[in-house]
Design a protein around this motif. Structure first.
Motif, PDB file in Angstrom:
ATOM      1  N   TRP A  72     -12.598 -76.077  38.279  1.00 17.32           N
ATOM      2  CA  TRP A  72     -13.267 -77.205  37.435  1.00 17.32           C
ATOM      3  C   TRP A  72     -14.313 -77.202  36.025  1.00 17.32           C
ATOM      4  CZ3 TRP A  72     -18.826 -78.125  38.148  1.00 17.32           C
ATOM      5  CH2 TRP A  72     -19.704 -79.558  37.743  1.00 17.32           C
ATOM      6  N   THR A 108     -10.824 -82.678  34.221  1.00 18.02           N
ATOM      7  CA  THR A 108     -10.724 -83.224  35.237  1.00 18.02           C
ATOM      8  C   THR A 108     -12.416 -83.398  36.563  1.00 18.02           C
ATOM      9  OG1 THR A 108      -9.590 -81.737  37.529  1.00 18.02           O
ATOM     10  CG2 THR A 108     -10.948 -80.326  36.265  1.00 18.02           C
ATOM     11  N   VAL A 115     -14.856 -82.778  40.125  1.00 18.22           N
ATOM     12  CA  VAL A 115     -14.964 -81.847  41.461  1.00 18.22           C
ATOM     13  C   VAL A 115     -13.791 -82.716  42.840  1.00 18.22           C
ATOM     14  CG1 VAL A 115     -16.594 -81.541  43.221  1.00 18.22           C
ATOM     15  CG2 VAL A 115     -17.680 -82.169  41.198  1.00 18.22           C
ATOM     16  N   VAL A 164     -10.095 -81.066  42.224  1.00 18.85           N
ATOM     17  CA  VAL A 164     -10.228 -79.595  41.927  1.00 18.85           C
ATOM     18  C   VAL A 164      -9.708 -79.178  43.572  1.00 18.85           C
ATOM     19  CG1 VAL A 164     -11.216 -77.213  41.429  1.00 18.85           C
ATOM     20  CG2 VAL A 164     -11.303 -78.833  39.673  1.00 18.85           C
TER      21      VAL A 164
END
Ligand SMILES: [Zn+2]
Length: 447
Positions: free
Chosen positions: A333, A345, A347, A350
């Motif tokens: 992350w 990206t 949370v 991921v």
């Protein structure tokens, strides 16, 4: 967190009913049925068990070897694993594997694809049995990626420094056939799988054998896995020796497709990204190991946008120093946002890579998400500690805050394997003694 992408990533506050190893219901306010055990997860968050798609469990006793701690990949290989290849007797290997699986479980990892390559001529038939035995003991779901090298000893950069001789193609194939017959389960929530996984396609075997192995694996219904493009060296080597890029090279030998996943893929051209996407080839992204060895940051945003299936792997802890998927997710992350900006990206994405993404890459569709009918693989993190006070979004906390995030309970296919932070049935003192004894053996070997 559900492991799913987009708005379905969060389930909110809910109860989960488990029946016969599966998730039967997820809803707020479920009432216990007669005979059901109730587990109070107040102050906790529930994730799908993490799916680690690239690991080397034997390396769990090779953390921070001084000669390799600040090295790059080539120097690290020469200083850390290669001089110790012959030291992994079954006792030493068992201690490393037990330690590695314990570390994974205590980070909430419920599935591990272990790329094991400690095989040499006349040796190794017992190795796969050992790995599956320990996985059964610990309750971890194991995909054994049966690695190894086939080449003359003089050519292999690691074995040429030892008295070991690489195995023959016949030896490798016979062992994979045996492992497949004994352990491989094609079910979508299988506890045991086998994959064909020569250590490195460019260096571990003659090119003609690459195609032979791919055809052999596919004939048995096994997936294919290996390292690829971890550093610039792969690109240089392929360009000089084969006049093509690494992805073109493996493509020419049958190693692209929906049944293939590669670890690393750090150095890629736009054409290679297009080839990986067009063939639906998967990726085990190992950002911590890539950073630790100074290899670079894989172009995961570009790969994901092109449609490549992304998963996460912690890689061997000899090049990571942590076998935690929480640590891996936290770093993934952070590093992509640091390098490429906040749009790289989220949370939620991921978590998706580390759970459902792993299930897609390994073709285990009944794991990796929390939904009715899915296997009950759950990691329950206890976020009551001071470290987690002040969080407005506790569900994001394990990834946003990283380690230490204490795991309280872990279930694999409905079996409780971690209870109140301890691995069920594991004698910790005995494991410490085994690890200590094995370390004495490994520390006697100077790089
Ligand atoms: Zn690796």
């Amino acid at each position: 967190m559900t492991g799913q992408a987009g708005p379905a990533a969060r389930a909110g506050a809910a109860d989960i009913r488990i029946r016969d190893g599966r998730i039967a219901e997820i809803a707020a306010g479920l009432a216990p049925l007669p005979g059901e055990r109730v587990l109070d997860a107040t102050g906790c968050v529930v994730y799908p068990g993490w799916i680690n798609t690239h690991h080397h469990l034997f390396q769990n006793l090779l953390k921070a070897v001084p000669a390799g701690i600040n090295a790059d990949l080539q120097a690290w290989l020469a200083a850390v694993p290669y001089p110790r290849l012959a030291a992994f007797t079954p006792e030493v290997l068992r201690a490393a594997v037990r330690l590695g699986m314990a570390e994974l479980l205590l980070s909430g990892t419920t599935t591990c694809a272990d790329h094991h390559y400690l095989y040499h001529h006349g040796h190794g038939a017992e190795t796969g049995d050992l790995l599956f035995d320990v996985a059964e003991e610990m309750g971890l779901r194991l995909v054994l990626c049966r690695g190894g090298a086939i080449q003359s000893a003089a050519d292999h950069p690691g074995m040429s420094k030892t008295a070991l001789v690489p195995e023959t193609l016949d030896e490798m194939v016979a062992d994979i056939e045996r492992l497949k017959a004994r352990y491989h389960d094609p079910a979508g929530d299988a506890m045991r799988r086998v994959a064909v996984a020569p250590t490195t396609p460019t260096f571990s075997l003659p090119p003609a054998m690459l195609r032979e192995l791919a055809e052999f694996g596919r004939g048995l219904g096994l997936r294919l896995h290996t390292h690829l493009s971890e550093t610039d060296n792969y690109v240089r080597f392929c360009r000089e020796k084969y006049r093509c890029t690494p992805v073109e090279f493996v493509g020419e030998h049958g190693w692209l497709g929906p049944d293939v996943w590669f670890a690393h893929l750090v150095t890629l051209s736009p054409d290679e990204i297009r080839m990986l996407a067009a063939t639906d080839t998967g990726m085990a992204h190992c950002p911590v190991s890539n950073a630790r060895l100074g290899s670079g940051v894989a172009p995961v945003r570009a790969l994901a946008d092109a449609g490549v299936r992304i998963s996460l792997g912690v890689d061997g802890v000899a090049s990571n120093e942590s076998g935690s998927m929480v640590n891996e997710a936290n770093f993934a992350w952070l590093v992509h946002r640091a390098v490429g900006g906040a749009a790289q990206t989220t949370v939620e994405e991921v978590i998706h890579w580390g759970t459902a993404g792993g299930a897609a890459v390994l073709d285990l569709p009944r794991i990796g998400t929390l939904a009715p009918g899915q296997s009950a693989d759950l990691a329950i993190y206890d976020l009551k500690g001071l470290r987690f006070h002040g969080f407005h979004d506790l569900a994001a906390a394990p990834v946003a805050a990283g380690e230490p995030t204490p795991v309280r309970h872990v279930f694999v296919r409905g079996r409780q394997v971690v209870q109140d932070g301890a691995i069920v049935g594991l004698d910790l003192e005995q494991l410490r003694r085994e690890a200590y004894d094995a370390m004495q053996v490994l520390q006697r070997i100077a790089a």
